[in-house]
Write an enzyme that holds these catalytic residues in place. Sequence first.
Site, mmCIF file in Angstrom:
data_model
loop_
_atom_site.group_PDB
_atom_site.id
_atom_site.type_symbol
_atom_site.label_atom_id
_atom_site.label_comp_id
_atom_site.label_asym_id
_atom_site.label_seq_id
_atom_site.Cartn_x
_atom_site.Cartn_y
_atom_site.Cartn_z
ATOM 1 N N GLU A 65 0.057 4.378 -2.946
ATOM 2 C CA GLU A 65 -0.749 3.249 -2.461
ATOM 3 C C GLU A 65 -0.722 3.304 -0.941
ATOM 4 O OE1 GLU A 65 0.646 -0.490 -4.023
ATOM 5 O OE2 GLU A 65 0.800 0.284 -6.063
ATOM 6 N N GLU B 31 6.860 0.060 -8.769
ATOM 7 C CA GLU B 31 7.798 -0.401 -7.741
ATOM 8 C C GLU B 31 9.081 -0.985 -8.334
ATOM 9 O OE1 GLU B 31 5.572 -2.965 -5.090
ATOM 10 O OE2 GLU B 31 4.820 -1.237 -3.990
HETATM 11 C C1 GAL Z 1 2.227 -3.085 -3.959
HETATM 12 C C2 GAL Z 1 2.046 -3.064 -5.462
HETATM 13 C C3 GAL Z 1 0.592 -3.214 -5.848
HETATM 14 C C4 GAL Z 1 -0.027 -4.335 -5.094
HETATM 15 C C5 GAL Z 1 0.143 -4.131 -3.622
HETATM 16 C C6 GAL Z 1 -0.473 -5.232 -2.789
HETATM 17 O O1 GAL Z 1 3.508 -3.406 -3.594
HETATM 18 O O2 GAL Z 1 2.530 -1.889 -6.044
HETATM 19 O O3 GAL Z 1 0.507 -3.462 -7.233
HETATM 20 O O4 GAL Z 1 0.587 -5.503 -5.500
HETATM 21 O O5 GAL Z 1 1.492 -4.065 -3.318
HETATM 22 O O6 GAL Z 1 0.180 -6.447 -2.935
#
Ligand code: GAL
Length: 655
Positions: A296, A142
Amino acid sequence: MRVGVDYYPEHWPEERWPEDARLMREAGLTVVRLAEFAWCRMEPAEGQYDFEWLDRAIGVLHAEGIQVVLGTPTATPPAWLHERYPELYPVDQRGCRLGFGTRLQRCLGNEIMRSYSRRITEAMVSHFAGNEAVIGWQTDNEFEANLCYCPDCARRFREWLRRKYGTLEALNAAWGTVFWSQEYSAWSQIPLPWQARCGTSHNPSLWLDYRRFASETTLEFQRDQVEIIRRLAPHQFITHNFMGLHDSMDYFALGADLDFVSWDNYPGGAWHADRDPALAHDVMRGIKQRNFWVMEEQSGIPGWERMGVRPEPGQIRMWAWQAIAHGADAVLFFRWRSCLYGTEQYWHGILNHDGIPRRRYQEVQRFAQEVASIAGALDGSEPRAEVAILNSYEQNWALQIQPQVDGLDWWSQVRRFHGALRRRGITVDLVPISADLGKYRAVLVPSWYLLSPQHAGVLTRYVQEGGTLVLNPRAGVKDELNRCRTEPLPSLLAEVAGVEVDDYTPIHGEDHLVLWSDGRDFTARVWAEFLIPRGAEVIGTWERSMFPGEPALTRNAFGKGICYYLGTLGGPEAYDTLVERIVDETGVTPYDGIPAGVDVQIREKDGSRILFVINQTAEEQYVPLPPVSETLLGPQPEGAIPVPPYEVCIYRISS
Ligand code: GAL
């Protein structure tokens, strides 16, 4: 098509790995992302690499038929590195240096940071390039623009400016530094845009250059890693996990170096729930104008110190299908199992802390099985749009630097256009101005605030050659250096729009009404312009405003095309009328009868069209269907189908 999960074997005893891998296989998961925060385990002390544990984890997963994407671990440099080089910590806008104990605590412009990033990337890629289970790489995690205010960034910013402007005279002229006696006589005098005090602020030209510089810094940091991966592992793909509507950096530039874009989709996110991620999906598809991955995907209750909103039963699967409908070719759920320790203990995964498969596991399993069952129909298909909205990070930054009035921000404008188009079921691309605009019947443009002659030429030619262009207010106000232009607004677009802005005012909550020429009206919001037609037809006038009766909306026939100029923003009804006009005039194909809260999207390949009907609401909805040639998921169609709450139906359609 792939369904997978983000997995952190380093958080769990090795004896558990086989059980996890077996459960993943049984759930139909075929790809995992690993290692993006595991630097301290891969290089526990400087120069001492340990990839054996990761080899073993990959081996266990691969034995269950699971493939692997590896993340470079540079979002969380280890404690030993920071202890040795405290100057790696970024400095915030108020001049405070960050410390250890969270993540992203590194200045990406720092040469030492870059050299350690290159080293760990090179060591990882050399080690895993030959591993047949590893199919690709995610750079860092990110990325954001490197909005750092450390002395090293100040020095590099001045070098960047010197390369851009050559001489101080040129820079002083470009920024207009005579204002407030800011003329620079040495490069060392030029500041970063520190947090302003006492209500004063920085030169907007300096500020915009700093935003460009901060974005480029991150880009160069990524480029180091991309160059290494391409050289050592040319057969493995490179992607990065973007953040949807995040806008600190130029995502078009970040995406240009990658094979495809991935993104992290948390529709019920703890901090900013965006329960309809359709726009974010379309923005992500627009970055490279091709399909993407979701790296994700929300799989449980989000939360750090506090917990966010629980996904309703069925909603996780529904969101995952919606991602595919909008162009995802893979969906990886975050995360496999809720972690026992650390900041994200309450960011729930597919499994709870107890590691026992329960309701969410079954929901993911159902989704994965469904995807596998129709993958043949979906592989190679993509959403195809007849309408585009222009997206631009520079325009967005310029509006962040000078918001002018609440509500004029970039995404609010984009949402108005996108919402109205989606209510008619029209597929929308969000593309840069460098895209091939000629393939779109209509192009809608939020305030194109910074206008260069080149951009004006692109938009003018688009209309000349037959396109329908929609311009929002505040087009052409500035040049690329963020200085006000002197031509009557919309400056270099006045000719194509056939209109001149006589006067304007921000709307701070007053009651302004616009009357369309067909008799409908809408309440104007945010901004009001009073127009003088210079050839354009007036299609809306101010009914209640400071200049009643004056033109507010115009339509100009220019070359073979049409240019609309909207001298204000409005609520949804204003854009519904606009889209109705566009549909009637351009022949764009709408999908009518979509109930509110239902997302209808089509993916196409080789003349085959696959229709997704996604009920995002908690109530059953009736959705009309075109002639269906094959039911891929859901009930047999009979003209209209009942779609239960959070359900998804998929059909091959004949038209
Ligand atoms: C995303 C990040 C993950 C994890 C997730 C939940 O933004 O890439 O590593 O932190 O959020 O907080």
